[in-house]
Design an enzyme around this catalytic site. Structure first.
Site, mmCIF file in Angstrom:
data_model
loop_
_atom_site.group_PDB
_atom_site.id
_atom_site.type_symbol
_atom_site.label_atom_id
_atom_site.label_comp_id
_atom_site.label_asym_id
_atom_site.label_seq_id
_atom_site.Cartn_x
_atom_site.Cartn_y
_atom_site.Cartn_z
ATOM 1 N N GLU A 1 132.563 45.535 32.312
ATOM 2 C CA GLU A 1 131.656 45.757 31.390
ATOM 3 C C GLU A 1 130.479 46.534 32.005
ATOM 4 O O GLU A 1 129.972 47.398 31.180
ATOM 5 C CB GLU A 1 130.922 44.200 30.917
ATOM 6 C CG GLU A 1 131.658 43.521 30.091
ATOM 7 C CD GLU A 1 131.163 42.077 29.814
ATOM 8 O OE1 GLU A 1 130.086 41.896 30.394
ATOM 9 O OE2 GLU A 1 131.911 41.327 29.023
ATOM 10 N N VAL A 2 130.345 46.467 33.287
ATOM 11 C CA VAL A 2 129.230 47.215 33.871
ATOM 12 C C VAL A 2 130.015 48.361 34.689
ATOM 13 O O VAL A 2 130.710 48.108 35.575
ATOM 14 C CB VAL A 2 128.245 46.598 34.797
ATOM 15 C CG1 VAL A 2 127.278 47.432 35.523
ATOM 16 C CG2 VAL A 2 127.612 45.379 34.022
ATOM 17 N N ARG B 1 122.690 37.215 42.531
ATOM 18 C CA ARG B 1 123.395 36.178 41.636
ATOM 19 C C ARG B 1 123.821 36.852 40.375
ATOM 20 O O ARG B 1 123.109 37.531 39.794
ATOM 21 C CB ARG B 1 122.302 34.955 41.347
ATOM 22 C CG ARG B 1 121.976 34.451 42.821
ATOM 23 C CD ARG B 1 122.778 33.357 43.063
ATOM 24 N NE ARG B 1 122.195 32.803 44.592
ATOM 25 C CZ ARG B 1 122.709 31.733 45.329
ATOM 26 N NH1 ARG B 1 123.989 31.676 44.774
ATOM 27 N NH2 ARG B 1 122.300 31.425 46.140
ATOM 28 N N ASP B 2 125.087 36.670 39.870
ATOM 29 C CA ASP B 2 125.446 36.846 38.444
ATOM 30 C C ASP B 2 124.519 36.315 37.410
ATOM 31 O O ASP B 2 124.173 34.982 37.589
ATOM 32 C CB ASP B 2 126.834 36.664 38.158
ATOM 33 C CG ASP B 2 127.510 37.359 36.923
ATOM 34 O OD1 ASP B 2 128.187 38.180 37.233
ATOM 35 O OD2 ASP B 2 127.061 36.983 35.724
ATOM 36 N N ILE B 3 124.145 37.039 36.476
ATOM 37 C CA ILE B 3 123.183 36.176 35.513
ATOM 38 C C ILE B 3 123.955 35.302 34.741
ATOM 39 O O ILE B 3 123.127 34.441 34.000
ATOM 40 C CB ILE B 3 122.363 37.560 34.821
ATOM 41 C CG1 ILE B 3 120.980 37.057 34.047
ATOM 42 C CG2 ILE B 3 123.340 38.006 33.702
ATOM 43 C CD1 ILE B 3 120.257 38.224 33.572
ATOM 44 N N ASN C 1 136.978 43.877 38.571
ATOM 45 C CA ASN C 1 137.439 44.281 37.209
ATOM 46 C C ASN C 1 137.227 45.768 37.175
ATOM 47 O O ASN C 1 136.493 46.431 37.569
ATOM 48 C CB ASN C 1 136.527 43.605 36.175
ATOM 49 C CG ASN C 1 136.906 42.146 36.040
ATOM 50 O OD1 ASN C 1 137.686 41.564 36.438
ATOM 51 N ND2 ASN C 1 135.699 41.196 35.956
ATOM 52 N N HIS D 1 133.050 40.720 42.293
ATOM 53 C CA HIS D 1 132.567 39.333 42.011
ATOM 54 C C HIS D 1 132.946 38.366 43.228
ATOM 55 O O HIS D 1 134.181 38.418 43.607
ATOM 56 C CB HIS D 1 133.373 38.894 40.731
ATOM 57 C CG HIS D 1 132.783 39.465 39.457
ATOM 58 N ND1 HIS D 1 131.971 39.109 38.576
ATOM 59 C CD2 HIS D 1 133.157 40.783 39.033
ATOM 60 C CE1 HIS D 1 131.921 39.943 37.443
ATOM 61 N NE2 HIS D 1 132.657 40.862 37.819
ATOM 62 N N HIS E 1 131.554 46.564 41.412
ATOM 63 C CA HIS E 1 130.869 45.523 41.778
ATOM 64 C C HIS E 1 132.049 44.509 42.090
ATOM 65 O O HIS E 1 133.176 44.165 41.362
ATOM 66 C CB HIS E 1 129.963 44.870 40.715
ATOM 67 C CG HIS E 1 130.564 44.869 39.475
ATOM 68 N ND1 HIS E 1 130.446 45.678 38.605
ATOM 69 C CD2 HIS E 1 130.978 43.777 38.747
ATOM 70 C CE1 HIS E 1 131.055 45.298 37.412
ATOM 71 N NE2 HIS E 1 131.378 44.236 37.390
HETATM 72 P P1 AMP Z 1 132.188 43.003 34.714
HETATM 73 O O1 AMP Z 1 132.812 42.184 33.261
HETATM 74 O O2 AMP Z 1 133.154 42.822 35.856
HETATM 75 O O3 AMP Z 1 131.893 44.383 34.693
HETATM 76 O O4 AMP Z 1 130.860 42.124 35.243
HETATM 77 C C1 AMP Z 1 129.606 42.331 34.930
HETATM 78 C C2 AMP Z 1 128.831 41.246 35.352
HETATM 79 O O5 AMP Z 1 127.454 41.558 35.538
HETATM 80 C C3 AMP Z 1 128.938 40.078 34.371
HETATM 81 O O6 AMP Z 1 129.467 38.901 35.084
HETATM 82 C C4 AMP Z 1 127.331 39.783 33.955
HETATM 83 O O7 AMP Z 1 127.176 38.610 33.846
HETATM 84 C C5 AMP Z 1 126.819 40.474 35.060
HETATM 85 N N1 AMP Z 1 125.451 41.115 34.809
HETATM 86 C C6 AMP Z 1 124.902 41.929 34.033
HETATM 87 N N2 AMP Z 1 123.909 42.096 34.070
HETATM 88 C C7 AMP Z 1 123.420 41.490 35.103
HETATM 89 C C8 AMP Z 1 121.998 41.234 35.532
HETATM 90 N N3 AMP Z 1 121.005 41.921 35.170
HETATM 91 N N4 AMP Z 1 121.851 40.403 36.753
HETATM 92 C C9 AMP Z 1 122.997 39.972 37.461
HETATM 93 N N5 AMP Z 1 124.224 39.939 36.559
HETATM 94 C C10 AMP Z 1 124.129 40.936 35.534
#
Ligand code: AMP
Length: 116
Positions: A96-97, A30-32, A88, A103, A101
């Site tokens: 961001e990460v 689950r997304d946080i 993304n 979504h 991944h």
């Molecule tokens: P992106 O902007 O596509 O890189 O999305 C990164 C996603 O990772 C965001 O929707 C965040 O809410 C999610 N995220 C970041 N850290 C965590 C975590 N520890 N557990 C679950 N989701 C996370």
């Protein structure tokens, strides 16, 4: 595994997550900060930073990642009504990460994809 990659740590089990599915290659959790009633991230356990870093040798793994995403949608009961899948990519894509991944978002009509 890449040092300082939060999704590598989640895949390794050193950071907890709300797991919904796992096999030897992928993990779904689950997304946080959910942006839809159902918002799950599906990741390869092997570190690849962005979609643009995918090589020919990764084809089968990327196919598996996408096929397992559809499996997770069915597991969560959202496949019939439908869902949105987003990857993304880098700065302008809003990434961001930096660990690939997918979504998976669902649970209500999600409306137009892009705000103008
Ligand atoms: P992106 O902007 O596509 O890189 O999305 C990164 C996603 O990772 C965001 O929707 C965040 O809410 C999610 N995220 C970041 N850290 C965590 C975590 N520890 N557990 C679950 N989701 C996370």
């Amino acid at each position: 595994m890449s040092d300082n990659c939060i999704f590598c740590k989640i895949a390794a089990g050193t950071i907890p997550c709300g797991k919904v599915y796992e096999d030897d290659q992928v993990l779904a959790f689950r997304d946080i900060h959910p942006q839809a009633p159902v918002h799950v991230l599906v990741i390869p356990k092997r570190h690849i930073a962005t979609l643009d870093d995918v090589q020919e040798v990764d084809r089968a793994d990327m196919g598996h990642l996408l096929e397992r995403t559809t499996h997770v949608a069915r597991l969560l009961g959202v496949a019939e009504d439908g869902y949105r899948v987003i990857v993304n990519t880098r700065k302008h894509g809003g990434q961001e990460v930096y660990h690939i991944h997918v979504h998976l978002m669902a649970g209500k009509p999600l409306g137009p994809m892009l705000s103008r």
